[in-house]
Design an enzyme around this catalytic site. Structure first.
Site, PDB file in Angstrom:
ATOM      1  N   SER A   1       6.140  -6.233  10.839  1.00  0.00           N
ATOM      2  CA  SER A   1       6.654  -6.085  12.200  1.00  0.00           C
ATOM      3  C   SER A   1       6.568  -7.399  12.969  1.00  0.00           C
ATOM      4  CB  SER A   1       5.842  -5.030  12.952  1.00  0.00           C
ATOM      5  OG  SER A   1       5.758  -3.849  12.206  1.00  0.00           O
TER       6      SER A   1
HETATM    7  N1  SAH Z   1       2.448  -2.101   9.475  1.00  0.00           N
HETATM    8  C1  SAH Z   1       3.162  -2.939   8.558  1.00  0.00           C
HETATM    9  C2  SAH Z   1       4.670  -2.843   8.683  1.00  0.00           C
HETATM   10  C3  SAH Z   1       5.106  -1.594   8.083  1.00  0.00           C
HETATM   11  S1  SAH Z   1       6.775  -1.460   7.546  1.00  0.00           S
HETATM   12  C4  SAH Z   1       2.736  -4.378   8.671  1.00  0.00           C
HETATM   13  O1  SAH Z   1       1.873  -4.696   9.506  1.00  0.00           O
HETATM   14  O2  SAH Z   1       3.209  -5.189   7.860  1.00  0.00           O
HETATM   15  C5  SAH Z   1       6.727   0.271   7.298  1.00  0.00           C
HETATM   16  C6  SAH Z   1       5.946   0.717   6.100  1.00  0.00           C
HETATM   17  O3  SAH Z   1       5.928   2.126   6.127  1.00  0.00           O
HETATM   18  C7  SAH Z   1       6.599   0.322   4.773  1.00  0.00           C
HETATM   19  O4  SAH Z   1       5.694  -0.415   4.013  1.00  0.00           O
HETATM   20  C8  SAH Z   1       6.905   1.667   4.118  1.00  0.00           C
HETATM   21  O5  SAH Z   1       6.703   1.666   2.705  1.00  0.00           O
HETATM   22  C9  SAH Z   1       5.935   2.582   4.796  1.00  0.00           C
HETATM   23  N2  SAH Z   1       6.285   4.000   4.779  1.00  0.00           N
HETATM   24  C10 SAH Z   1       7.487   4.574   5.018  1.00  0.00           C
HETATM   25  N3  SAH Z   1       7.384   5.909   4.902  1.00  0.00           N
HETATM   26  C11 SAH Z   1       6.089   6.174   4.585  1.00  0.00           C
HETATM   27  C12 SAH Z   1       5.347   7.380   4.336  1.00  0.00           C
HETATM   28  N4  SAH Z   1       5.901   8.587   4.382  1.00  0.00           N
HETATM   29  N5  SAH Z   1       4.037   7.269   4.041  1.00  0.00           N
HETATM   30  C13 SAH Z   1       3.433   6.056   3.984  1.00  0.00           C
HETATM   31  N6  SAH Z   1       4.076   4.897   4.207  1.00  0.00           N
HETATM   32  C14 SAH Z   1       5.384   4.962   4.509  1.00  0.00           C
END
Ligand code: SAH
Length: 217
Positions: free
Chosen positions: A64
């Protein structure tokens, strides 16, 4: 080690930009000063780690935008005694920031590879208070619940029921919700004795919350 003056300058600029975009709470700024975003961005994009932009990470996901990480962290009102659940580990950056403030951070991602790579960085940073999980975070972590705080970093249409149920009374959850990939709102949910109170914070854009475990290469 690789703290050349230009990296130091870019880090100063990084903090200045955070402040100018509304990240003003002291504990959040201090946490973001301690966690080097450069550790969480690999390859081609590493040199852009201190820009206030989301960047691509493995598995087609994104780290993000730092100001959004900061705004979400301060909206969560994390205190040192708190146990925090993060859904969407991604690069691990948001979890590492939260771990500077909270007692313990539980973070879960559906991509085993992302969790593995984030663990390497947590180890390198000697962060002892982050526990990682591979799985579908929309079900939360029933065995570790209830949580003081929950942060979701992928967008669903609505706050997932199991996550609402896993909040403590008096707890707070911050998450993006929206019906499309382009129009989403960051919302804050307070769990009260009598129910849930919803507050809309700002427009955001996150990757979608996807059901089930991912099959990585
Ligand atoms: N917080 C992260 C950015 C996350 S991007 C950072 O600091 O880098 C969103 C993430 O959510 C992705 O890695 C994706 O794989 C995950 N995601 C999406 N759906 C999900 C689910 N149902 N359970 C767990 N993770 C999920």
């Amino acid at each position: 080690m690789n703290d050349t003056p230009s990296v130091a300058e870019r880090k100063m600029q990084f903090l200045f930009t955070l402040r100018s975009r509304g990240v003003t709470e002291a504990a959040t700024l201090e946490a973001m000063e301690k966690v080097d975003r450069g550790d969480f961005v690999k390859g081609l994009f590493a040199e852009r780690a201190y820009e206030d932009m989301p960047l691509p990470i493995a598995c087609g996901q994104t780290i993000s935008q730092p100001s959004v990480v900061g705004l979400m962290t301060q909206a969560l009102k994390v205190e040192p005694r708190h146990r925090v659940l993060e859904v969407g580990t991604g690069s691990g950056y948001q979890a590492a920031v939260l771990a500077q403030i909270a007692r313990r951070v539980y973070t879960i991602d559906r991509h085993p590879r992302l969790v593995r790579e984030a663990e390497v960085v947590f180890d390198k940073m000697k962060l002892g208070n982050v526990t990682t999980f591979v799985g579908d975070g929309s079900h939360g972590l029933p065995d570790q619940a209830p949580f003081d705080r929950i942060i979701v970093t992928a967008a669903a249409e609505d706050a997932p029921g199991p996550l609402l149920a896993q909040m403590k009374i008096g707890g707070i959850m911050v998450l993006p919700v929206g019906q499309s990939d382009t129009v989403q709102s960051l919302i804050r949910v307070h769990r009260l004795e009598t129910g849930y109170d919803y507050e809309e914070l700002r427009p955001v854009r996150f990757v979608p919350l996807v059901e089930g475990l991912a099959k990585d290469e």
